[in-house]
Enzyme design. Structure first.
Site, PDB file in Angstrom:
ATOM      1  N   ASN A  42       0.841  -1.212   0.000  1.00 30.83           N
ATOM      2  CA  ASN A  42       0.000   0.000   0.000  1.00 30.83           C
ATOM      3  C   ASN A  42       0.874   1.260   0.000  1.00 30.83           C
ATOM      4  O   ASN A  42       0.602   2.234  -0.703  1.00 30.83           O
ATOM      5  CB  ASN A  42      -0.902   0.047   1.242  1.00 30.83           C
ATOM      6  CG  ASN A  42      -1.865  -1.123   1.310  1.00 30.83           C
ATOM      7  OD1 ASN A  42      -2.188  -1.729   0.288  1.00 30.83           O
ATOM      8  ND2 ASN A  42      -2.327  -1.449   2.511  1.00 30.83           N
ATOM      9  N   GLY A 218      -8.737  11.319  14.787  1.00 29.24           N
ATOM     10  CA  GLY A 218      -9.603  12.441  14.399  1.00 29.24           C
ATOM     11  C   GLY A 218      -8.997  13.798  14.683  1.00 29.24           C
ATOM     12  O   GLY A 218      -9.477  14.821  14.180  1.00 29.24           O
ATOM     13  N   ASP A 247      -1.434   4.052   5.531  1.00 27.37           N
ATOM     14  CA  ASP A 247      -0.403   3.764   4.519  1.00 27.37           C
ATOM     15  C   ASP A 247      -0.388   4.851   3.448  1.00 27.37           C
ATOM     16  O   ASP A 247       0.670   5.263   2.962  1.00 27.37           O
ATOM     17  CB  ASP A 247      -0.664   2.408   3.851  1.00 27.37           C
ATOM     18  CG  ASP A 247      -0.639   1.268   4.850  1.00 27.37           C
ATOM     19  OD1 ASP A 247       0.110   1.374   5.840  1.00 27.37           O
ATOM     20  OD2 ASP A 247      -1.368   0.276   4.648  1.00 27.37           O
ATOM     21  N   ALA A 277      -8.748   8.183   0.563  1.00 30.11           N
ATOM     22  CA  ALA A 277      -8.657   6.721   0.717  1.00 30.11           C
ATOM     23  C   ALA A 277      -9.773   6.171   1.608  1.00 30.11           C
ATOM     24  O   ALA A 277     -10.322   5.104   1.314  1.00 30.11           O
ATOM     25  CB  ALA A 277      -7.282   6.332   1.273  1.00 30.11           C
TER      26      ALA A 277
HETATM   27  O1  RIB Z   1      -2.652  -1.061   6.643  1.00 28.08           O
HETATM   28  C1  RIB Z   1      -3.586  -1.875   5.997  1.00 28.08           C
HETATM   29  C2  RIB Z   1      -2.972  -3.199   5.656  1.00 28.08           C
HETATM   30  O2  RIB Z   1      -2.664  -3.896   6.855  1.00 28.08           O
HETATM   31  C3  RIB Z   1      -3.879  -4.143   4.891  1.00 28.08           C
HETATM   32  O3  RIB Z   1      -3.778  -3.960   3.497  1.00 28.08           O
HETATM   33  C4  RIB Z   1      -3.459  -5.517   5.386  1.00 28.08           C
HETATM   34  O4  RIB Z   1      -2.894  -6.333   4.409  1.00 28.08           O
HETATM   35  C5  RIB Z   1      -2.489  -5.254   6.544  1.00 28.08           C
HETATM   36  O5  RIB Z   1      -1.179  -5.407   6.176  1.00 28.08           O
END
Ligand code: RIB
Length: 298
Positions: A42, A218, A247, A277
């Site tokens: 991600n 928040g 991420d 997102a």
């Molecule tokens: O931060 C989200 C992610 O955490 C997900 O995509 C999952 O795979 C875990 O790694």
């Protein structure tokens, strides 16, 4: 200056549920969707969509993870440092409730079979001042940090998911921490329920040279570099799925710095990207591109 993200790749099995399953309960889900995910993947996709030139290093299983690599390529990530290993690709079982909140169960798979030989091979491709981004979903993170520090790379750590292993890593080598209150609390030993200022002071005392981004849910985020303190609020949107919001924030913040943005602008873009997102389903597929972020009104 190159960006190396040495991190996880997961297949995310996302189950829509009425509520998170309780101890002893057997419950039917309403639907199942399969997404590309993993904090590493991600973040690489977010870095690339933010405009950074990013190489992802990591591992998938022998036969089930190729679509993850394809997704990364499509997003412009360099994927030639991802290896195929025997056994399964890592996966995540994600329950998503009607409010868009989630809980996640991980199976490390190939992510936990990264070896020191692989690390050595990957790091030959990088040099002083290149960025190294790490999360906590692969094996040999302490070793990666040692070797990257020897090379003079800039180390970015997102200590997520938090566990006891984090405290065994050479955290004094970290140049940038991006972390939430719980992670900060576990690292500096100050209660998360206290004023976030106390958490930030604890981190600064322990890591005086590091730049720190503390995310406050928040309440937004705070950046600290020596005497410089910057605050950034969140952008409120209808919440569909919070998976990968953190991420996306990390990828856009570091990606922005790599493009030459000042920390204030990078923080603002990171907050906007994270808001977009959470308004979309899935992990990696929810990461917006730069044009969407720059035209987002909030
Ligand atoms: O931060 C989200 C992610 O955490 C997900 O995509 C999952 O795979 C875990 O790694």
């Amino acid at each position: 200056m190159k960006v190396l993200n040495f991190g996880s790749l997961n297949i995310d099995y996302t189950y829509q549920v009425d509520h998170f399953v309780r101890a002893g309960e057997t419950m039917s889900s309403e639907s199942l969707q399969v997404f590309s995910g993993g904090k590493g993947l991600n973040q690489s996709i977010a870095l690339s969509k933010a405009g950074a030139d990013v190489w992802h290093a990591g591992a998938v299983g022998a036969g089930d993870g190729d679509f993850l690599i394809e997704q990364m390529k499509k997003a412009g990530v360099h994927t030639e440092l991802i290896e195929h290993l025997d056994g399964q690709t890592g996966h995540a079982i994600i329950q998503k409730d009607p409010a868009g909140q989630n809980c996640i169960l991980l199976y490390g798979g190939a992510n936990q079979r990264i070896t020191r030989e692989m690390v050595d091979r990957v790091l030959t491709q990088f040099e002083a001042d290149d960025f190294l981004i790490l999360q906590n979903e692969i094996s040999e993170i302490g070793y990666i940090m040692e070797k990257a520090h020897e090379k003079g790379m800039k180390i970015v750590l997102n200590p997520s998911p938090m566990n006891a292993k984090i405290l065994s890593y050479p955290l004094e080598y970290v140049d940038y921490f991006l972390l939430n209150e719980v992670e900060a609390s576990d690292i500096c030993g100050i209660e998360a329920t206290k004023d976030p200022q106390a958490l930030m002071n604890g981190l600064v005392k322990q890591f005086p040279e590091a730049k720190i981004v503390l995310t406050l849910g928040g309440d937004g985020s705070v950046y600290r570099d020596g005497d410089t303190v910057l605050r950034q609020g969140i952008y409120k949107v209808p919440v569909v799925d919070t998976t990968a919001a953190g991420d996306t924030f990390t990828g856009y913040f570091i990606g922005g710095l790599q493009l030459g943005e000042d920390p204030k602008t990078a923080l603002e873009h990171a907050a906007k990207a994270a808001a977009i997102a959470v308004s979309r389903p899935g992990a990696a597929p929810s990461v917006p591109n730069r044009e969407e972020v720059e035209t987002f009104e909030g």
